[in-house]
Design a protein around this motif. Structure first.
Motif, short mmCIF file in Angstrom:
data_model
loop_
_atom_site.label_atom_id
_atom_site.label_comp_id
_atom_site.label_asym_id
_atom_site.label_seq_id
_atom_site.Cartn_x
_atom_site.Cartn_y
_atom_site.Cartn_z
N HIS A 198 0.87 -1.18 0.00
CA HIS A 198 0.00 0.00 0.00
C HIS A 198 0.90 1.23 0.00
N ASP A 199 0.71 2.10 -0.98
CA ASP A 199 1.56 3.29 -1.12
C ASP A 199 0.93 4.49 -0.44
N VAL A 200 1.72 5.18 0.37
CA VAL A 200 1.27 6.39 1.06
C VAL A 200 2.32 7.47 0.83
N ASP A 201 1.99 8.45 -0.01
CA ASP A 201 2.89 9.58 -0.27
C ASP A 201 4.30 9.12 -0.64
N GLY A 202 4.35 8.12 -1.50
CA GLY A 202 5.65 7.64 -1.98
C GLY A 202 6.32 6.61 -1.09
N ARG A 203 5.69 6.29 0.04
CA ARG A 203 6.26 5.27 0.92
C ARG A 203 5.36 4.03 0.88
N SER A 204 5.97 2.85 0.83
CA SER A 204 5.22 1.61 0.73
C SER A 204 5.17 0.92 2.09
N ILE A 205 3.98 0.48 2.48
CA ILE A 205 3.81 -0.34 3.67
C ILE A 205 3.05 -1.60 3.25
N ARG A 206 3.47 -2.73 3.77
CA ARG A 206 2.87 -4.00 3.34
C ARG A 206 1.91 -4.54 4.38
N MET A 207 0.75 -4.99 3.90
CA MET A 207 -0.22 -5.72 4.71
C MET A 207 0.01 -7.20 4.46
N ILE A 208 0.37 -7.93 5.53
CA ILE A 208 0.72 -9.35 5.40
C ILE A 208 -0.23 -10.17 6.29
N GLY A 209 -0.97 -11.06 5.67
CA GLY A 209 -1.92 -11.88 6.41
C GLY A 209 -1.50 -13.33 6.47
N ALA A 210 -1.70 -13.95 7.64
CA ALA A 210 -1.39 -15.37 7.82
C ALA A 210 -2.66 -16.20 7.73
N GLY A 211 -2.51 -17.47 7.44
CA GLY A 211 -3.63 -18.39 7.39
C GLY A 211 -4.03 -18.87 8.77
N THR A 212 -4.40 -20.12 8.90
CA THR A 212 -4.89 -20.67 10.15
C THR A 212 -4.30 -22.05 10.40
N LEU A 213 -4.17 -22.42 11.68
CA LEU A 213 -3.82 -23.79 12.07
C LEU A 213 -5.03 -24.49 12.69
N SER A 214 -6.21 -23.99 12.39
CA SER A 214 -7.44 -24.57 12.95
C SER A 214 -8.14 -25.43 11.91
N GLU A 215 -9.26 -26.02 12.31
CA GLU A 215 -10.10 -26.76 11.38
C GLU A 215 -10.89 -25.83 10.47
N ARG A 216 -10.86 -24.52 10.76
CA ARG A 216 -11.72 -23.56 10.06
C ARG A 216 -10.98 -22.94 8.87
N THR A 217 -10.45 -23.79 7.99
CA THR A 217 -9.74 -23.29 6.82
C THR A 217 -10.73 -22.73 5.80
N ARG A 218 -10.22 -21.86 4.94
CA ARG A 218 -11.04 -21.27 3.88
C ARG A 218 -10.51 -21.81 2.54
N THR A 219 -9.76 -21.02 1.80
CA THR A 219 -9.28 -21.48 0.50
C THR A 219 -7.87 -22.07 0.55
N THR A 220 -7.20 -21.96 1.71
CA THR A 220 -5.82 -22.42 1.85
C THR A 220 -5.76 -23.52 2.91
N PRO A 221 -4.96 -24.57 2.71
CA PRO A 221 -4.78 -25.57 3.76
C PRO A 221 -4.15 -24.92 5.00
N PRO A 222 -4.10 -25.62 6.13
CA PRO A 222 -3.43 -25.07 7.31
C PRO A 222 -2.05 -24.51 6.94
N SER A 223 -1.77 -23.29 7.43
CA SER A 223 -0.54 -22.64 6.97
C SER A 223 -0.09 -21.58 7.96
N PHE A 224 1.13 -21.12 7.76
CA PHE A 224 1.67 -19.96 8.46
C PHE A 224 2.64 -19.27 7.51
N ASN A 225 3.06 -18.07 7.86
CA ASN A 225 4.03 -17.33 7.05
C ASN A 225 5.41 -17.39 7.69
N GLU A 226 6.40 -17.54 6.87
CA GLU A 226 7.78 -17.33 7.29
C GLU A 226 8.26 -16.02 6.67
#
Length: 254
Positions: A198-226
């Motif tokens: 997301h760019d704000v006045d020439g500076r970039s900030i990133r929105m990073i979302g992790a998945g889930t380790l629960s039974e309540r998965t959506r479109t991705t299998p159980p996962s996490f981010n490294e």
């Protein structure tokens, strides 16, 4: 290189035992520099769920910081929700909103949950002025030459995911965080991974979302981010409990 494991939405009470065992084995084998857990440790904020979550967190042999998710606030007991929302967390509270300062990286908390809101769905995100001010104060105290990662539960802006956060005052908060020098906001809630620049006045900030380790998965299998940090730059790898290889998340731009 600094390596962070960013995990979210474990939902003890509806946890995936195989996914948790898989994650534990990787933490013990690879020893990341820290684990960032961005909320929804429990399913219904019950004492037994927090006890199971605490036992899991204490098994991890690295520094841990935990954010509070909407599922971690009392669900049925409105007295507890309004007047003592963290009472059931017990010893987990020591890890809640714990800033972590590593060589080259600072992890700063931001509260996005609310005990009540002027809308029917209280599970959605909300950034109060006080919460944002506290986070900005913490950012101001970070030493120079650090990447600054904000840890929160709800995405501040919408990602292209099955679920939504609809975080009130989230876009304004993201702009303020970018202006203050934050490099990324690590979140959960929607149970699918993403990486958005997301760019704000020439500076970039990133929105990073992790998945889930629960039974309540959506479109991705159980996962996490490294998150791999080197030379002032960082990449995000989505690691899934599936036969397919780990995937470097492609940054979208908004």
């Amino acid at each position: 290189m600094i390596r962070l494991f960013h995990v979210s939405d474990v939902h003890f009470g509806r946890e995936d035992a195989a996914a948790i065992a898989w994650f534990d084995a990787l933490v013990h084998a690879e020893r990341p520099d820290a684990v960032v857990m961005t909320g929804d440790l429990t399913m219904r904020a019950r004492r037994r769920e927090f006890a199971a979550g605490l036992e899991w967190l204490q098994r991890l042999p690295v520094p841990v910081t935990v954010e509070v998710g909407n599922h971690d606030l009392p669900y049925w007991n409105l007295f507890d929700r309004f007047f003592r929302p963290y009472r059931r967390m017990g010893k987990v509270e020591r890890m809640v909103e714990r800033p972590i300062d590593l060589a080259g990286v600072a992890i700063v908390p931001l509260v996005t949950t609310a005990r009540a809101q002027w809308r029917l769905n209280w599970s959605k995100g909300y950034v109060s002025r006080g919460a944002l001010r506290r986070t900005l104060d913490l950012i101001a105290a970070v030493p120079e030459n650090r990447l600054i990662f904000i840890a929160a539960h709800h995405p501040l802006i919408e990602a292209d995911t099955h679920a939504s956060a609809k975080t009130r005052r989230g876009a304004d908060a993201l702009d303020a965080l970018a202006a203050a020098g934050a490099d990324a906001v690590l979140t959960g809630h929607v149970h699918d991974p993403f990486d958005i620049a997301h760019d704000v006045d020439g500076r970039s900030i990133r929105m990073i979302g992790a998945g889930t380790l629960s039974e309540r998965t959506r479109t991705t299998p159980p996962s996490f981010n490294e998150i791999r940090v080197a030379d002032g730059r960082f990449d995000v790898v989505c690691r899934t409990m599936s036969p397919k290889p780990d995937e470097v998340l492609e940054r979208e731009r908004v």
